[in-house]
Design a protein around this motif. Sequence first.
Motif, PDB file in Angstrom:
ATOM      1  N   LEU A   1       0.848  -1.194   0.000  1.00 24.49           N
ATOM      2  CA  LEU A   1       0.000   0.000   0.000  1.00 24.49           C
ATOM      3  C   LEU A   1       0.885   1.245   0.000  1.00 24.49           C
ATOM      4  CD1 LEU A   1      -2.888   1.194   0.276  1.00 24.49           C
ATOM      5  CD2 LEU A   1      -2.558   1.101   2.755  1.00 24.49           C
ATOM      6  N   SER A   2       0.571   2.188  -0.888  1.00 18.21           N
ATOM      7  CA  SER A   2       1.346   3.421  -0.987  1.00 18.21           C
ATOM      8  C   SER A   2       1.369   4.172   0.348  1.00 18.21           C
ATOM      9  CB  SER A   2       0.734   4.324  -2.065  1.00 18.21           C
ATOM     10  OG  SER A   2       1.286   5.629  -2.002  1.00 18.21           O
ATOM     11  N   LYS A   3       2.512   4.705   0.673  1.00 14.63           N
ATOM     12  CA  LYS A   3       2.641   5.491   1.914  1.00 14.63           C
ATOM     13  C   LYS A   3       1.764   6.734   1.871  1.00 14.63           C
ATOM     14  CE  LYS A   3       7.287   3.932   3.141  1.00 14.63           C
ATOM     15  NZ  LYS A   3       8.695   4.333   3.440  1.00 14.63           N
ATOM     16  N   ALA A   4       1.374   7.138   0.665  1.00 11.62           N
ATOM     17  CA  ALA A   4       0.532   8.330   0.506  1.00 11.62           C
ATOM     18  C   ALA A   4      -0.953   8.022   0.668  1.00 11.62           C
ATOM     19  CB  ALA A   4       0.778   8.953  -0.859  1.00 11.62           C
ATOM     20  N   SER A   5      -1.315   6.750   0.795  1.00 11.96           N
ATOM     21  CA  SER A   5      -2.729   6.398   0.888  1.00 11.96           C
ATOM     22  C   SER A   5      -3.361   6.941   2.166  1.00 11.96           C
ATOM     23  CB  SER A   5      -2.898   4.874   0.867  1.00 11.96           C
ATOM     24  OG  SER A   5      -4.256   4.532   1.116  1.00 11.96           O
ATOM     25  N   PRO A   6      -4.549   7.567   2.051  1.00 17.38           N
ATOM     26  CA  PRO A   6      -5.266   8.064   3.233  1.00 17.38           C
ATOM     27  C   PRO A   6      -5.655   6.942   4.200  1.00 17.38           C
ATOM     28  CG  PRO A   6      -6.175   8.994   1.207  1.00 17.38           C
ATOM     29  CD  PRO A   6      -5.243   7.903   0.802  1.00 17.38           C
ATOM     30  N   LEU A   7      -5.676   5.685   3.722  1.00 18.28           N
ATOM     31  CA  LEU A   7      -6.068   4.568   4.588  1.00 18.28           C
ATOM     32  C   LEU A   7      -5.162   4.449   5.810  1.00 18.28           C
ATOM     33  CD1 LEU A   7      -6.856   1.857   1.879  1.00 18.28           C
ATOM     34  CD2 LEU A   7      -8.517   2.994   3.375  1.00 18.28           C
ATOM     35  N   TRP A   8      -3.894   4.829   5.668  1.00 15.88           N
ATOM     36  CA  TRP A   8      -2.954   4.715   6.782  1.00 15.88           C
ATOM     37  C   TRP A   8      -3.365   5.561   7.987  1.00 15.88           C
ATOM     38  CZ3 TRP A   8       0.422   0.956   6.938  1.00 15.88           C
ATOM     39  CH2 TRP A   8       1.013   0.451   5.772  1.00 15.88           C
ATOM     40  N   THR A   9      -3.956   6.702   7.729  1.00 14.38           N
ATOM     41  CA  THR A   9      -4.213   7.650   8.811  1.00 14.38           C
ATOM     42  C   THR A   9      -5.678   7.721   9.256  1.00 14.38           C
ATOM     43  OG1 THR A   9      -4.371   9.419   7.146  1.00 14.38           O
ATOM     44  CG2 THR A   9      -2.240   9.101   8.217  1.00 14.38           C
ATOM     45  N   LEU A  10      -6.561   7.014   8.579  1.00 12.64           N
ATOM     46  CA  LEU A  10      -7.961   7.018   8.989  1.00 12.64           C
ATOM     47  C   LEU A  10      -8.117   6.273  10.316  1.00 12.64           C
ATOM     48  CD1 LEU A  10      -9.776   6.355   5.580  1.00 12.64           C
ATOM     49  CD2 LEU A  10      -9.836   8.458   6.934  1.00 12.64           C
ATOM     50  N   GLU A  11      -8.748   6.904  11.281  1.00  9.96           N
ATOM     51  CA  GLU A  11      -8.860   6.321  12.620  1.00  9.96           C
ATOM     52  C   GLU A  11      -9.814   5.133  12.676  1.00  9.96           C
ATOM     53  OE1 GLU A  11      -9.659   9.210  15.603  1.00  9.96           O
ATOM     54  OE2 GLU A  11      -7.830  10.368  15.218  1.00  9.96           O
ATOM     55  N   ASN A  12     -10.653   4.992  11.653  1.00  9.69           N
ATOM     56  CA  ASN A  12     -11.616   3.884  11.646  1.00  9.69           C
ATOM     57  C   ASN A  12     -11.166   2.737  10.740  1.00  9.69           C
ATOM     58  OD1 ASN A  12     -11.961   5.457   9.362  1.00  9.69           O
ATOM     59  ND2 ASN A  12     -14.207   5.374   9.382  1.00  9.69           N
ATOM     60  N   VAL A  13      -9.848   2.637  10.520  1.00 11.68           N
ATOM     61  CA  VAL A  13      -9.293   1.593   9.655  1.00 11.68           C
ATOM     62  C   VAL A  13      -8.165   0.847  10.374  1.00 11.68           C
ATOM     63  CG1 VAL A  13      -8.027   1.134   7.504  1.00 11.68           C
ATOM     64  CG2 VAL A  13      -9.886   2.813   7.533  1.00 11.68           C
ATOM     65  N   ILE A  14      -8.164  -0.477  10.212  1.00 10.00           N
ATOM     66  CA  ILE A  14      -7.047  -1.299  10.659  1.00 10.00           C
ATOM     67  C   ILE A  14      -6.442  -1.955   9.421  1.00 10.00           C
ATOM     68  CG2 ILE A  14      -6.291  -3.268  12.048  1.00 10.00           C
ATOM     69  CD1 ILE A  14      -8.619  -2.755  13.915  1.00 10.00           C
ATOM     70  N   ILE A  15      -5.127  -1.823   9.290  1.00 12.09           N
ATOM     71  CA  ILE A  15      -4.414  -2.354   8.120  1.00 12.09           C
ATOM     72  C   ILE A  15      -3.483  -3.486   8.545  1.00 12.09           C
ATOM     73  CG2 ILE A  15      -2.571  -1.820   6.453  1.00 12.09           C
ATOM     74  CD1 ILE A  15      -3.814   0.987   6.226  1.00 12.09           C
ATOM     75  N   THR A  16      -3.541  -4.599   7.810  1.00 10.74           N
ATOM     76  CA  THR A  16      -2.548  -5.664   7.954  1.00 10.74           C
ATOM     77  C   THR A  16      -1.962  -5.921   6.564  1.00 10.74           C
ATOM     78  OG1 THR A  16      -4.291  -7.358   7.745  1.00 10.74           O
ATOM     79  CG2 THR A  16      -3.628  -6.742   9.968  1.00 10.74           C
ATOM     80  N   PRO A  17      -0.673  -6.261   6.464  1.00 13.52           N
ATOM     81  CA  PRO A  17       0.027  -6.303   5.167  1.00 13.52           C
ATOM     82  C   PRO A  17      -0.087  -7.624   4.423  1.00 13.52           C
ATOM     83  CG  PRO A  17       1.602  -6.622   6.921  1.00 13.52           C
ATOM     84  CD  PRO A  17       0.268  -6.419   7.593  1.00 13.52           C
ATOM     85  N   HIS A  18      -1.316  -8.008   4.073  1.00 12.78           N
ATOM     86  CA  HIS A  18      -1.591  -9.254   3.340  1.00 12.78           C
ATOM     87  C   HIS A  18      -0.971 -10.449   4.067  1.00 12.78           C
ATOM     88  CE1 HIS A  18      -2.664 -10.773  -0.948  1.00 12.78           C
ATOM     89  NE2 HIS A  18      -2.879 -11.722  -0.045  1.00 12.78           N
ATOM     90  N   THR A  19      -1.227 -10.503   5.360  1.00 14.06           N
ATOM     91  CA  THR A  19      -0.670 -11.575   6.187  1.00 14.06           C
ATOM     92  C   THR A  19      -1.741 -12.447   6.836  1.00 14.06           C
ATOM     93  OG1 THR A  19      -0.560  -9.991   8.036  1.00 14.06           O
ATOM     94  CG2 THR A  19       1.463 -10.334   6.744  1.00 14.06           C
ATOM     95  N   ALA A  20      -2.997 -12.262   6.462  1.00 14.72           N
ATOM     96  CA  ALA A  20      -4.089 -12.987   7.129  1.00 14.72           C
ATOM     97  C   ALA A  20      -3.934 -14.497   7.025  1.00 14.72           C
ATOM     98  CB  ALA A  20      -5.445 -12.565   6.544  1.00 14.72           C
ATOM     99  N   GLY A  21      -3.312 -14.966   5.943  1.00 11.54           N
ATOM    100  CA  GLY A  21      -3.165 -16.408   5.751  1.00 11.54           C
ATOM    101  C   GLY A  21      -1.895 -16.988   6.330  1.00 11.54           C
ATOM    102  N   SER A  22      -1.053 -16.153   6.908  1.00  5.88           N
ATOM    103  CA  SER A  22       0.222 -16.637   7.436  1.00  5.88           C
ATOM    104  C   SER A  22       0.000 -17.546   8.640  1.00  5.88           C
ATOM    105  CB  SER A  22       1.109 -15.454   7.837  1.00  5.88           C
ATOM    106  OG  SER A  22       1.403 -14.643   6.720  1.00  5.88           O
ATOM    107  N   THR A  23       0.694 -18.682   8.633  1.00 10.54           N
ATOM    108  CA  THR A  23       0.550 -19.643   9.721  1.00 10.54           C
ATOM    109  C   THR A  23       1.765 -20.555   9.773  1.00 10.54           C
ATOM    110  OG1 THR A  23      -0.663 -21.615  10.457  1.00 10.54           O
ATOM    111  CG2 THR A  23      -0.823 -21.059   8.141  1.00 10.54           C
ATOM    112  N   GLU A  24       2.053 -21.058  10.943  1.00 10.81           N
ATOM    113  CA  GLU A  24       3.163 -21.993  11.129  1.00 10.81           C
ATOM    114  C   GLU A  24       2.926 -23.319  10.398  1.00 10.81           C
ATOM    115  OE1 GLU A  24       3.064 -23.398  15.380  1.00 10.81           O
ATOM    116  OE2 GLU A  24       1.177 -22.249  15.356  1.00 10.81           O
ATOM    117  N   HIS A  25       1.673 -23.592  10.030  1.00 15.34           N
ATOM    118  CA  HIS A  25       1.327 -24.881   9.427  1.00 15.34           C
ATOM    119  C   HIS A  25       1.113 -24.804   7.917  1.00 15.34           C
ATOM    120  CE1 HIS A  25       0.905 -26.315  13.494  1.00 15.34           C
ATOM    121  NE2 HIS A  25      -0.060 -25.452  13.733  1.00 15.34           N
TER     122      HIS A  25
END
Length: 320
Positions: free
Chosen positions: A262-286
């Motif tokens: 995600l671009s550092k310039a994206s407004p999503l980074w600073t919106l207080e009603n947003v939580i961002i994760t870096p495409h890691t939802a599927g990461s797992t030890e298994h």
Amino acid sequence: MKKRKLVITQTVSQAHYQSIQEIIPDWDIITGKDSSIWENHILDAEIIASWRKSMAQQCLLEESKLRWVQSWSAGVNSLPLEELAVRAIVLTSANGVHSYPISETIFALMLALTRKIHTYVRNQMTHTWHHSNLSLEMHKKTIGIIGVGAIGKETAKIAKAFGMRVIGLRHSGKPEDYVDEMYKSEQLNTILPQCDYVVVTLPLTKETYHLFGPQQFHLMKPSAFLINIGRGEVISEKHLIQALQEQKIAGAGLDVFETEPLSKASPLWTLENVIITPHTAGSTEHYDKRVIEDIFIPNLRDYVKGAIPRINLVDYVKGY
């Protein structure tokens, strides 16, 4: 006579290597993440597990021996699907290995947004003791799961532990356990006004590109939260940002984006009603264990018997 060849562009444990070797004892098996290990074997590979973009140049040549690709990811939209289809190359995905970690991420995001955990983390960083107007709870609310595959089914199951009403959307409209009401794809706009949480788990196809735009955000409740762990391009990002800024929806938990990183310039980074994760939802030890044991090895057994691998066989027409 040259041996048949399998290339796996991942680090494989000795136990898994032996299990594979027992199925194809007379094959050459090349494994490893470093491209220098496998790049000279691509043209001769009959099976490739874990596709790399750099492979296309050789794998799509007339003299290529490639017959089957096992994707290491659930999504296959980054592969040259049309070219693989023309060459009648079998493609299987890693669909299903993510159901536990991604469903956990979905509920982590839902709970964090509902109980303002993200707000309190920010407050903690500034040593601020503030109630932040916490009032919402998740129990008994309505969740709309847009795409009821393996991840959607596990999400529906967990939702029932919260006493939630579960609405599902899938192409076939076929009923599913833990889903109270199932709708077909074309009925998306019918269910959005009912949902307190909208969870997007869809793959990217021609049909799902920008499925969520101004009309969909207008139909959602102002109190609703959007969670996207599918593909970023399913949602029009500029219209999502507008909906969040204008409080047409309450907030969003996002693991995927139209352009990544995600671009550092994206407004999503600073919106207080947003939580961002870096495409890691599927990461797992298994992860690797599940791909190899639950999908690749059973499919390999089918393949050596002359059958088409049956687990997660990709339909080129549908794109998944």
